[in-house]
Design a protein around this motif. Structure first.
Motif, mmCIF file in Angstrom:
data_model
loop_
_atom_site.group_PDB
_atom_site.id
_atom_site.type_symbol
_atom_site.label_atom_id
_atom_site.label_comp_id
_atom_site.label_asym_id
_atom_site.label_seq_id
_atom_site.Cartn_x
_atom_site.Cartn_y
_atom_site.Cartn_z
ATOM 1 N N MET A 1 0.832 -1.206 0.000
ATOM 2 C CA MET A 1 0.000 0.000 0.000
ATOM 3 C C MET A 1 0.863 1.251 0.000
ATOM 4 S SD MET A 1 -3.266 -0.458 2.558
ATOM 5 C CE MET A 1 -2.301 -0.937 3.979
ATOM 6 N N ASN A 2 0.345 2.274 -0.616
ATOM 7 C CA ASN A 2 0.953 3.603 -0.541
ATOM 8 C C ASN A 2 0.124 4.411 0.462
ATOM 9 O OD1 ASN A 2 2.537 5.810 -0.969
ATOM 10 N ND2 ASN A 2 1.719 6.294 -3.004
ATOM 11 N N ILE A 3 0.742 4.746 1.594
ATOM 12 C CA ILE A 3 0.018 5.304 2.742
ATOM 13 C C ILE A 3 0.500 6.719 3.033
ATOM 14 C CG2 ILE A 3 -0.437 5.039 5.219
ATOM 15 C CD1 ILE A 3 0.214 2.009 4.787
ATOM 16 N N ALA A 4 -0.446 7.625 3.253
ATOM 17 C CA ALA A 4 -0.133 8.975 3.744
ATOM 18 C C ALA A 4 -0.609 9.084 5.185
ATOM 19 C CB ALA A 4 -0.799 10.038 2.886
ATOM 20 N N MET A 5 0.248 9.627 6.047
ATOM 21 C CA MET A 5 -0.123 9.863 7.443
ATOM 22 C C MET A 5 -0.010 11.365 7.677
ATOM 23 S SD MET A 5 1.969 6.641 9.136
ATOM 24 C CE MET A 5 0.974 6.386 10.600
ATOM 25 N N ILE A 6 -1.091 11.976 8.153
ATOM 26 C CA ILE A 6 -1.162 13.436 8.244
ATOM 27 C C ILE A 6 -1.212 13.872 9.698
ATOM 28 C CG2 ILE A 6 -2.541 15.463 7.678
ATOM 29 C CD1 ILE A 6 -3.450 14.015 5.153
ATOM 30 N N ALA A 7 -0.174 14.585 10.123
ATOM 31 C CA ALA A 7 -0.110 15.124 11.482
ATOM 32 C C ALA A 7 -0.947 16.402 11.572
ATOM 33 C CB ALA A 7 1.332 15.410 11.874
ATOM 34 N N THR A 8 -1.201 16.838 12.782
ATOM 35 C CA THR A 8 -1.882 18.112 12.990
ATOM 36 C C THR A 8 -0.929 19.272 12.680
ATOM 37 O OG1 THR A 8 -1.254 18.294 15.307
ATOM 38 C CG2 THR A 8 -3.266 17.052 14.819
ATOM 39 N N GLU A 9 -1.459 20.480 12.790
ATOM 40 C CA GLU A 9 -0.684 21.686 12.472
ATOM 41 C C GLU A 9 0.094 22.214 13.681
ATOM 42 O OE1 GLU A 9 -4.382 23.091 14.424
ATOM 43 O OE2 GLU A 9 -3.733 21.396 13.224
ATOM 44 N N LYS A 10 0.227 21.413 14.728
ATOM 45 C CA LYS A 10 0.802 21.909 15.972
ATOM 46 C C LYS A 10 2.325 21.771 16.056
ATOM 47 C CE LYS A 10 -3.163 22.972 17.906
ATOM 48 N NZ LYS A 10 -3.530 24.371 18.177
ATOM 49 N N LEU A 11 2.843 20.592 15.699
ATOM 50 C CA LEU A 11 4.256 20.282 15.908
ATOM 51 C C LEU A 11 4.765 19.432 14.753
ATOM 52 C CD1 LEU A 11 3.981 19.289 19.684
ATOM 53 C CD2 LEU A 11 5.231 21.290 18.848
ATOM 54 N N PRO A 12 6.093 19.445 14.523
ATOM 55 C CA PRO A 12 6.644 18.674 13.408
ATOM 56 C C PRO A 12 6.843 17.200 13.754
ATOM 57 C CG PRO A 12 8.414 19.833 14.530
ATOM 58 C CD PRO A 12 7.133 20.261 15.196
ATOM 59 N N VAL A 13 6.967 16.405 12.695
ATOM 60 C CA VAL A 13 7.350 15.003 12.799
ATOM 61 C C VAL A 13 8.619 14.834 11.951
ATOM 62 C CG1 VAL A 13 6.605 12.615 12.484
ATOM 63 C CG2 VAL A 13 4.888 14.397 12.917
ATOM 64 N N PRO A 14 9.651 14.116 12.453
ATOM 65 C CA PRO A 14 9.766 13.467 13.756
ATOM 66 C C PRO A 14 9.580 14.436 14.930
ATOM 67 C CG PRO A 14 11.510 12.695 12.311
ATOM 68 C CD PRO A 14 10.831 13.860 11.623
ATOM 69 N N ALA A 15 9.375 13.828 16.110
ATOM 70 C CA ALA A 15 8.928 14.585 17.276
ATOM 71 C C ALA A 15 10.091 15.266 17.995
ATOM 72 C CB ALA A 15 8.187 13.660 18.228
ATOM 73 N N ILE A 16 10.774 16.171 17.284
ATOM 74 C CA ILE A 16 11.925 16.837 17.902
ATOM 75 C C ILE A 16 11.495 17.832 18.977
ATOM 76 C CG2 ILE A 16 13.396 16.555 15.872
ATOM 77 C CD1 ILE A 16 12.816 19.532 15.220
ATOM 78 N N ARG A 17 10.230 18.214 18.955
ATOM 79 C CA ARG A 17 9.699 19.134 19.972
ATOM 80 C C ARG A 17 8.651 18.460 20.863
ATOM 81 N NH1 ARG A 17 12.013 23.774 18.688
ATOM 82 N NH2 ARG A 17 12.580 24.124 16.502
ATOM 83 N N GLY A 18 8.630 17.129 20.827
ATOM 84 C CA GLY A 18 7.676 16.385 21.628
ATOM 85 C C GLY A 18 6.321 16.314 20.958
ATOM 86 N N GLY A 19 5.321 15.930 21.746
ATOM 87 C CA GLY A 19 3.962 15.810 21.245
ATOM 88 C C GLY A 19 3.560 14.353 21.091
ATOM 89 N N ALA A 20 2.479 13.957 21.764
ATOM 90 C CA ALA A 20 2.052 12.555 21.738
ATOM 91 C C ALA A 20 1.688 12.098 20.334
ATOM 92 C CB ALA A 20 0.870 12.368 22.691
ATOM 93 N N ILE A 21 0.988 12.936 19.571
ATOM 94 C CA ILE A 21 0.595 12.557 18.214
ATOM 95 C C ILE A 21 1.827 12.403 17.338
ATOM 96 C CG2 ILE A 21 -0.572 13.385 16.126
ATOM 97 C CD1 ILE A 21 -2.717 14.593 17.948
ATOM 98 N N GLN A 22 2.781 13.306 17.504
ATOM 99 C CA GLN A 22 3.986 13.271 16.682
ATOM 100 C C GLN A 22 4.827 12.031 16.992
ATOM 101 O OE1 GLN A 22 2.653 16.005 18.207
ATOM 102 N NE2 GLN A 22 1.962 16.875 16.266
ATOM 103 N N ILE A 23 4.944 11.681 18.266
ATOM 104 C CA ILE A 23 5.672 10.460 18.645
ATOM 105 C C ILE A 23 4.960 9.236 18.086
ATOM 106 C CG2 ILE A 23 6.343 9.019 20.615
ATOM 107 C CD1 ILE A 23 6.680 11.661 22.217
ATOM 108 N N GLN A 374 -6.128 -2.491 6.623
ATOM 109 C CA GLN A 374 -6.354 -3.560 5.659
ATOM 110 C C GLN A 374 -7.739 -4.182 5.732
ATOM 111 O OE1 GLN A 374 -2.939 -5.903 6.778
ATOM 112 N NE2 GLN A 374 -1.620 -4.956 5.235
ATOM 113 N N THR A 375 -8.467 -3.881 6.791
ATOM 114 C CA THR A 375 -9.802 -4.476 6.925
ATOM 115 C C THR A 375 -10.915 -3.479 6.651
ATOM 116 O OG1 THR A 375 -9.754 -4.055 9.334
ATOM 117 C CG2 THR A 375 -9.046 -6.241 8.565
ATOM 118 N N VAL A 376 -10.564 -2.283 6.193
ATOM 119 C CA VAL A 376 -11.601 -1.284 5.874
ATOM 120 C C VAL A 376 -12.093 -1.481 4.441
ATOM 121 C CG1 VAL A 376 -10.752 0.404 7.521
ATOM 122 C CG2 VAL A 376 -9.857 0.422 5.167
#
Length: 376
Positions: A1-23, A374-376
């Motif tokens: 699969m070709n997958i896109a994962m979209i973070a929020t507009e709060k912090l960058p990924v990788p989680a160099i500034r922390g953030g549970a969603i980013q980690i 994969q089950t959706v």
């Protein structure tokens, strides 16, 4: 699969500034990328390139101010079989309009479907547009399905995780070395340390913990409360609330220390040097990731019955849940009981580490996400 994962507009990924969603995104993307193409979208950061590959993951970073519109333009360029949107249900419809053949998964990390967060109409549209919804706790799942019963068949809980290799309990050789070194540097040899890690905000409750100090030090004059965190992730500016905390702490200088923002990779050392971990959340916490970290580090946990926090606690085994979450006397009573009993601390810490190894490694999180994909 070709997958896109979209973070929020709060912090960058990788989680160099922390953030549970980013980690969460960084850790799962690196595992999923071993078998699939993965692109992670997040905001720009001066310390990161706008477009790069790392650990098998393609990272694209966009302007924070125009993040959603930039995302829509990026999704026009490449077809993704599946798009995983984090915590922004309102974004699903505009993104699906530009890539209608992609399947969408929404992960929900907060009460994003509550009244005041999203209208009934927009919530129903999002639920209709997504193939599945994964939540970080049963509590968050219930906040969705209680208001939107039609979401029930699409919603499942996927608990978050922790890098087990990054946390070293004090009984391990490496953990013992870290513990001694950290305590020597801080001048905390021989202290009984209760650790708080998190944002210094009223909803996280550090003021309640500070109010418990007199009762704690009356029984344990060698007690030390260590607070790691700032008002907002890597922002060490002092607002009125943080100033209030510093004032409370100044009344007990020999028993309180504040450590400001710590880079995520350095956080595990503070767990290794401590004896117990306290999460004193006053709000309906989705399920704070510090619980996973404390378990991985082999610390007994004291937490509150707010939101999803108690879902990862096996009472008396890896932690203790406080029902009277706003009562400083309860924190003092339970902290004192654990400071009184070193053997109990060791048993609970050992159980916590075992539970983390069995249930909360990132491989399990990635496997469950892939199953949802994969089950959706």
């Amino acid at each position: 699969m070709n997958i896109a994962m979209i973070a929020t507009e709060k912090l960058p990924v990788p989680a160099i500034r922390g953030g549970a969603i980013q980690i969460y995104l960084q850790s799962t993307a690196e595992i999923i990328a071993q078998k699939h193409q993965v692109t992670v979208f997040s905001i720009r950061d001066p310390h990161l390139q706008d477009d790069e590959a790392a650990q098998g993951v393609h990272y694209i970073r966009l302007d924070e101010e125009h993040y959603l519109s930039a995302l829509t333009e990026e999704l026009k360029k490449t077809h993704y079989d599946l798009i995983h949107v984090c915590n922004r249900p309102a974004w699903v419809e505009p993104l699906k309009q530009v890539t209608p053949d992609s399947k969408f998964i929404l992960s929900v990390h907060n009460e994003m479907f509550a009244e005041g967060k999203i209208t009934k109409e927009d919530g129903e549209t999002c639920i209709n547009d997504v193939s599945g919804i994964v939540t970080v706790s049963d509590f968050i799942g219930n906040t969705i399905t209680q208001r939107f019963p039609d979401a029930k068949d699409k919603t499942r809980t996927v608990y978050s995780g922790v890098d087990l290799g990054a946390y070293h309990p004090a009984w391990t050789d490496q953990g013992n070395i870290i513990r001694k070194r950290m305590r020597e540097r801080a001048g905390l040899e021989g202290k009984k340390i209760a650790l708080f890690v998190g944002r210094l905000s009223k909803v996280k409750g550090p003021h309640i913990l500070l109010q418990a100090i007199p009762e704690i030090i009356e029984k344990h004059p060698d007690a030390m409360l260590v607070f790691v965190g700032s008002k907002w992730f890597d922002d060490d500016k002092v607002n009125n609330y943080v100033r209030h905390l510093y004032t409370l702490g100044a009344m007990h200088l020999n028993h309180v220390t504040f450590i400001k923002f710590i880079k995520p990779q350095d956080i595990p050392n503070f767990y290794s040097m401590s004896d117990i971990f306290v999460c004193c959340s006053q709000w309906q916490e989705p399920l704070a990731r510090v619980h996973y970290e404390a378990m991985a580090a082999g610390l007994p946990i004291i937490t509150t019955n707010r939101g999803g926090n108690a879902e990862v606690i096996e009472e008396g085994q890896n932690g203790i849940v406080i029902d009277r979450f706003d009562d400083p006397h309860e924190y003092a009573r339970i902290i004192n009981s654990l400071f009184d009993d070193e053997e109990k601390r060791k048993q609970m810490g050992g159980s916590g580490r075992s539970i983390a190894e069995q249930k909360y490694g990132w491989q399990r999180v990635a496997d469950q996400l892939l199953d949802a994909y994969q089950t959706v």
